[in-house]
Every structure is written in C-alpha cells, then in structure tokens.
Design an enzyme around this catalytic site. Structure first.
Site, PDB file in Angstrom:
ATOM      1  N   SER A   1      87.704  43.542  46.139  1.00  0.00           N
ATOM      2  CA  SER A   1      88.022  44.094  44.827  1.00  0.00           C
ATOM      3  C   SER A   1      89.135  45.125  44.897  1.00  0.00           C
ATOM      4  O   SER A   1      89.599  45.592  43.853  1.00  0.00           O
ATOM      5  CB  SER A   1      86.774  44.743  44.207  1.00  0.00           C
ATOM      6  OG  SER A   1      86.283  45.773  45.052  1.00  0.00           O
TER       7      SER A   1
ATOM      8  N   HIS B   1      89.449  37.270  43.430  1.00  0.00           N
ATOM      9  CA  HIS B   1      88.491  38.315  43.081  1.00  0.00           C
ATOM     10  C   HIS B   1      87.625  37.893  41.901  1.00  0.00           C
ATOM     11  O   HIS B   1      88.043  37.921  40.751  1.00  0.00           O
ATOM     12  CB  HIS B   1      89.230  39.621  42.757  1.00  0.00           C
ATOM     13  CG  HIS B   1      88.313  40.728  42.334  1.00  0.00           C
ATOM     14  ND1 HIS B   1      88.661  41.677  41.399  1.00  0.00           N
ATOM     15  CD2 HIS B   1      87.053  41.033  42.719  1.00  0.00           C
ATOM     16  CE1 HIS B   1      87.663  42.508  41.222  1.00  0.00           C
ATOM     17  NE2 HIS B   1      86.677  42.137  42.014  1.00  0.00           N
TER      18      HIS B   1
ATOM     19  N   GLU C   1      90.585  37.209  39.228  1.00  0.00           N
ATOM     20  CA  GLU C   1      91.924  37.658  39.582  1.00  0.00           C
ATOM     21  C   GLU C   1      92.410  36.884  40.803  1.00  0.00           C
ATOM     22  O   GLU C   1      91.753  36.888  41.848  1.00  0.00           O
ATOM     23  CB  GLU C   1      91.930  39.157  39.897  1.00  0.00           C
ATOM     24  CG  GLU C   1      91.721  40.048  38.698  1.00  0.00           C
ATOM     25  CD  GLU C   1      91.724  41.515  39.054  1.00  0.00           C
ATOM     26  OE1 GLU C   1      92.295  42.320  38.319  1.00  0.00           O
ATOM     27  OE2 GLU C   1      91.122  41.872  40.100  1.00  0.00           O
TER      28      GLU C   1
ATOM     29  N   ASN D   1      90.241  46.783  38.317  1.00  0.00           N
ATOM     30  CA  ASN D   1      89.646  47.974  38.923  1.00  0.00           C
ATOM     31  C   ASN D   1      90.626  49.134  38.965  1.00  0.00           C
ATOM     32  O   ASN D   1      90.222  50.298  38.873  1.00  0.00           O
ATOM     33  CB  ASN D   1      89.135  47.649  40.333  1.00  0.00           C
ATOM     34  CG  ASN D   1      87.856  46.835  40.302  1.00  0.00           C
ATOM     35  OD1 ASN D   1      87.157  46.814  39.298  1.00  0.00           O
ATOM     36  ND2 ASN D   1      87.553  46.150  41.387  1.00  0.00           N
TER      37      ASN D   1
END
Length: 725
Positions: free
Chosen positions: A432, A453, A465, A503
């Site tokens: 991540s 991800h 992702e 994130n």
C-alpha cells in the site's frame, strides 16, 4: 418480418416469435434511439399479426440481456423538454409491448439493469438464468437519476410496494434466485439448461397454464395491498432517506413518482416519473454521479492508460498469490471466482490452512447472499492449488505478492520468484505504500514488475491501483489493466510515490484528525463533523477499522511528505504498544463489544498544544465548520500535490480514486471536482487562513497556484465532457 440492424427475428411452426437483441458495434446490449425504433416497428407488426401466439425477447449476446440505456446522449441535453421526449419514447414503447395481444416472455441472462429491467417488466413473464453473471435491478439512483421508462410504476405492481421501494432506493442488483423469491421472475433455470427451461415455460403458456407466483405473507399483504399499509411504507421510506435525500435528490424524487402512481394510477405515475426525472437530471449531485460513472467506464479501457498500439505482453490464465493472510486469501478467492487458475503460496501449512478457511468463509457467504450458485462456489475453490514451495509458481502468468510490509523481505521474495517463473510472468506487489522500483531492482525483469494494490476487503472494494514504476513497460500495464477488469474491479494506473494515490491523500486527513485529538477535541465530534460533510464514516472510526498498527506503519512511511512535524506516528505507536489496535483488538479510538462500537476509548486529553479552530466559512452555498475545513482541505491540498507531482495525470483520476477507494461523498464528485465547484480563489484563500491558524502544512499546493508539473506517469485522453450547467 423485415430485416433489422440490431434485431434478429425468427418464428417456429407453433407461431412463437423470438426477437433476439444484438446491438451492432457494442459488446453489451444498450438501448439507443435506433434499437428503440426497431423494437417499436416490431411491436407495431405484432399488434396486427394474428398468427403470432407468443413472443420471446432475449439477447443475442452472451454478455447479457440488457445493460440499460446509453447515457452518453444524456450529457448533451440542456433542456428538460429534451429529457421529457426521450422518457416519453421509452414509456410509450414499453406500454405498447405491455399491451401486445399475445403472451410475452423476457429471457434474462447476465445484466438486466435499468431500462433493461423496465423492458422485461413490460413483458408478461420473465425467466432468468442462474449464474454469477445474472444481475437484475434498477441502479438509476446510484447515478443520481430515477427509473424513467416505467420502473417506478411496474416494479411495485410486480413485487409489491415495500420490496420495490427498497430495490429502487438502494439500486440493488439481485441474483436470479433472489429475483424468484421476490416474484420478479417466474422461472429460474440452471446455466446448462436455460433454453430447455425457457421452452418448457413456452409450452406451458401455449397450453394455457400460468406459472405459480409468490404468495406473500400476511404482513406483506397488509403493507402492500391496503391504503394504510402503503402510506406507512412510503412514510417510513421518506423518514429513512430524509438526511441522505438532502445530498441525493433522486431518492425523494423516486418516492414521489411511486406515490403518484399508487394514488392516481399508472398514467399519472408515468407523468410524475417524467417530471421528477427531468427536474433532478440537472442537479449538481446528478451531474457529479453521472460523470463518475463515465470516469469509471473510461478507467476500464486499456487505451486510457497506454497507447492503442500497445499489444498485450502475455495472456494471464494462472494467478499465483504469495501470502495467505487476509489480503492474499481475498485476492485468491476473487481470482478463483472469476475463472482463473490460482496458486496460493505461504511459508507453512498452518498459514495456508487459515487462508483456505478464510476463502471458504468468503465463498459460503457469497453463496448465501446469492452472488453465485453453490456449484460455482465449489468450482472456484477447486481452482485453487496450495503450496509452500516457490518452485510451484512456475506455471503462473502473474504473481501477486501479499506478505508483510517490510521492504527487505519483499525484495528477497521478488529475487527468489524471479528465478523460478518464466520470462513472460508479471510480478506485482500488493503493497500500500512501499516503493515498487526497489522491489523491481531485485529482479532481472524490472519491466514486468508493478504494483497491484487491492483495498480491504477485497471482495467489496471496487478499486485497484495499478502502480507503474520508472521501468514498468506499457505491455505490463496493459496486462494488469485487463486482469483488474476481468476481476470485476476498476483499474486506476498511478505513478510511484509514498502511499501512491489514495493512501497518500488519506494520510494528511488521518493526521489532521489525530492532531485534533491531541489538541483536546473529542473523538466523537471529529467523526461526527466528517459524517455531516457526507463521508461514510469519520477518520478515527476508519483508522480503527483499518487497524491502528497499519496506520502507524503508514504514518512513518508518509511522514516525510508533511511540511511540519506531526504527533501522529508517536501517538499511533503508543496505542499499538498498549495493544489498542482498533476494532480487531476491541479498543482503539473507540471501544468495541462483539465487533460493534460501544463508545470513545480516547478521551480529549489536550496532550498537544491547543490550536484555535478556524471560524465557520461559507463555501459553495454551504457552511463548513472549523473541524470540517481542517479535514477536507487536508484532503484537497494533498490531492492537488499528487497532481503536481505526476502521481496521476488528470483531476478526474484523483476524484475516481477517492470515491471508489475511500467513499469520498460521490454526490460531491471527488475532491478536485469539489475544489473546482468552490473556485480556485476560494480554495487558496481558505488554505491561507488554515496555514496561518494551524500551520504551514496547509500552504496551498503548487498545483493550485498555477505551477503545473510538466511530467506525468500515465497516458490519458482529455477529460470526459461534463454535463452542461
């Protein structure tokens, strides 16, 4: 009957006409003006055809029955009169089909959504194929719209008021089995016996027999078939959506149309449906939701991310997942249910046992909810091979690493995998936040290494992702985009950088929430203000859900991005040391009993220096409190930084990622769309005030002040044209 461009028509000796819809040039059937015109011509001929004893409407494509209406022309309409004309066309066509003198049957497989279901509801009978691809529903409210071709009128008359309102307001897509329970379809057939079941129904109808319907219980009859019951259902529904309806005007609009039909009859109900649809289609919430839909469709196209001349590196048929923890098991289960051969690897048998147990639990839950049949679930589990030996990965076309978030361990694993898999194999990390480029450097195939991800829980979260490192090839990106699409997810190609996109943007948001806790603000107040803004849950509840330990690791990785020192890493590390890991340990920022939040565990302690909250500020016609400004503008400023640094190339990519990956309020269109609606001057002005009040971390991003980064990390087409204001 004459030949048609989008329809194939045949008749048998019994007078049964089959109309197969096969829209030319489309992978999935959709209604457009040409298709509707041809269906109207067919209906006109059938009205005069005394030899036709029964009509079957079905799809000529294996991809499914009908995905709904083509929404592209809707973006170009600027007047309610244009909208009303399209709605009348559809309503008149389906009224005509409903009035045909012979029995009509809709044979449903795959998606039967929106206008597709409204078409099927206009038929006398419906038969559905039982498999995981069959999904039936009216998802219009999820796009900020309401059903406009009779769905608000025919669905309540088919399955009852209470069940219909629930389906319309939630946009729920039900399985074939659930549709049978509701009385939405008459017959459900297994995949291999679909045509046989359809012909059996036809034989019975020709013999004068009618399918046995669902017998509702006394409570359902009381609610659906009496005037006081219907009023109670509508009153209860309005009460349930009262707060949400402020942001999603389609919800009360749909109820208005249903209520008009129940009170004044079908004709009045159809008129109300047109009126409500034409009223809300130009609302900002509808425009934002529609644009997000088009963005999602755009993200699923390979040409959005790589040139049209890029060829696939290698067809992925077998996927290996290394790491049988929650994420690894979730990825393996998803891949298996989507038809891939799967290899699940881990270091010992006990870990594999736990992983397979988790996979079994996910699959059983999916079967119980009607996502797919039990036989499909069993077949998916049988497609998974387990191993503790890396050599067993030699058959894999794609290896997804999902182990502990330690760069040194991942690099060692990548080097080992590189030795045993073929040259064409793509190696991807589910990390991540950690750098893909450094993992790729441990291999001799850096061009075939990328990030993949997934978000937790894998089976629910729609976004993946696809992370491109400096050396990832276009062919590898093309392969991964195709895999993500095949898994039923939306791919978002992002560049490398701490936290990638989602994130990276979330960290300042979490950080601001923890800062406010340290400044003495109650945790419940912080979360409440976030929910009032439209977020599905507050930042502190979300941290508890993700895990304080995961948040602590991410905060250490992402701290370097902050313009000033932060108390967050230390605060979260202290919570981890005390065993307060969030929901999974029973205590985080809140306490939990049997998985349910009980109350705040963290009291307002003012361990940090108190900072005056900014004054309430008017933006875009709404008032934002000081807490909301700090949370929301932390997100917006970080999103702009991602654009400036080339993590993604265009604002719509940020918006789609944040809506699908975090639940950012869809009706607002995403953080960058929200900033655009407020205006750059207002955004910069608010950030300057926050910077003076709270600290330099709120200095306006360079992206806002006009210094665009010349480099980008992905190839993308111009933004999708917006609906007119």
């Amino acid at each position: 009957m004459s030949q048609y461009e989008h329809l194939r028509i045949k008749r048998d000796e019994r007078g049964v006409a089959t109309v197969a819809i096969d829209v030319r040039g489309r992978s999935m059937n959709v209604f457009n003006s040409a298709v509707m015109g041809e269906l109207d011509r067919v209906a006109a001929q059938l009205e005069q055809d005394e030899t036709a004893k029964l009509v079957i409407f079905r799809s000529g494509k294996e991809s499914g029955f009908m995905a709904g209406a083509d929404l592209v022309p809707l973006r170009e309409m600027t007047r309610s009169g244009q909208i009303d004309g399209v709605l009348r066309e559809g309503q008149d066509l389906f009224n005509r089909i409903a009035a045909l003198p012979m029995p009509t049957v809709a044979a449903i497989h795959g998606p039967c959504l929106g206008g597709g279901l409204e078409f099927a509801l206009a038929c006398d009978h419906r038969v559905a194929r039982r498999d995981s691809s069959t999904r039936i529903g009216l998802p219009e409210t999820q796009l900020g719209l309401i059903p406009g071709w009779g769905g608000t009128q025919r669905l309540p008359r088919c399955i009852g008021v209470s069940a219909a309102i629930r389906m319309i307001l939630t946009g729920e897509r039900v399985s074939a089995a659930r549709a049978k329970q509701l009385g939405l379809v008459d017959v459900v057939c297994e995949r291999d016996h679909f045509d046989e079941g359809l012909l059996q129904l036809v034989d019975e109808l020709l013999a004068g027999k009618r399918p046995t319907g669902v017998t509702p219980g006394w409570r359902t009859r009381l609610l659906d078939e009496t005037l006081p019951g219907r009023k109670l259902v509508l009153w209860s529904a309005r009460r349930q959506i009262a707060r949400k309806g402020q942001h999603y005007p389609a919800l009360p609009a749909a109820l208005n149309a249903v209520a008009a039909g129940l009170s004044h009859g079908m004709t009045a109900g159809l008129a109300a449906e047109r009126e409500e649809f034409s009223r809300i289609v130009f609302e900002p919430a509808c425009r934002n939701l529609l644009n997000l839909f088009f963005q999602q469709e755009r993200a699923k196209k390979r040409d959005t991310w790589v040139g049209s001349d890029v060829t696939s590196g290698h067809k992925v048929r077998t996927i290996a997942v290394v790491g049988a923890g929650t994420m690894g098991a979730g990825i393996a289960q998803l891949a298996a249910t989507r038809g891939y051969s799967v290899i699940l690897g881990d270091i010992d048998e006990a870990a594999l046992d736990r992983g397979m147990e988790h996979i079994g639990s996910l699959t059983r839950n999916a079967v119980r909810k009607g996502v797919f049949a039990e036989a499909e679930g069993d077949a998916a589990i049988h497609r998974i091979r387990r191993t503790t030996e890396l050599e067993s990965l030699a058959d894999a076309d794609l290896v997804v690493e999902a182990i502990v978030e330690r760069l040194d361990i991942k690099r060692k694993l990548f080097a080992d995998i590189d030795i045993v898999v073929p040259a064409h194999t793509v190696i991807a990390s589910n990390t991540s936040a950690l750098p893909i480029n450094e993992m790729a450097a441990a291999t001799i195939r850096a061009d075939r290494v990328a990030g993949l991800h997934f978000f937790n829980p894998v089976h629910k979260m729609p976004l993946v992702e696809v992370v491109r490192s400096a050396r990832t090839s276009d062919e590898t990106i093309a392969d991964l985009v195709e895999v993500v699409r095949a898994l039923g997810k939306t791919p978002l190609v992002v560049g490398e950088g701490p936290g990638f996109l989602v994130n990276r943007i979330l960290f300042p948001y979490f950080d601001e929430a923890v800062r406010m806790v340290c400044e003495g603000l109650p945790v419940e107040q912080i979360d409440r203000e976030a929910r009032r803004f439209g977020l599905p849950m507050g930042p502190l509840t979300l941290l508890d859900t993700v895990g304080i330990d995961i948040g602590a690791d991410a905060s250490r990785t992402l701290l370097s991005l902050s313009a000033e020192a932060s108390p967050t890493p230390e605060r979260l590390s202290d919570m981890v040391a005390a065993g307060h890991l969030g929901q999974k340990s029973g205590e985080g920022f809140y306490t939990y009993r049997k998985g349910r939040r009980a109350g705040p565990a963290v009291k307002a302690d003012a361990s940090g220096q108190a900072v005056p909250l900014p004054e309430t500020r008017e933006l875009g016609g709404e008032s934002l409190t000081g807490v909301q400004q700090r949370l929301v503008f932390a997100l917006i400023n970080s999103a702009a930084d991602c654009l400036h640094e080339g993590i993604v190339a265009e604002p719509w990519m940020v918006d789609l990622g944040m809506v699908l990956g975090t639940g950012f309020p869809p009706f607002r269109g995403g953080p960058m769309k929200l900033a655009e609606s407020w205006g750059t001057d207002q955004v910069i002005g608010t950030l300057n005030v926050l910077s003076e009040t709270c600290g330099p971390r709120f200095r306006p991003s360079t992206w806002f002040v006009g210094e665009r980064s010349p480099g980008t990390t992905s190839t993308a087409k111009p933004p999708v044209q917006e609906l007119p204001h």
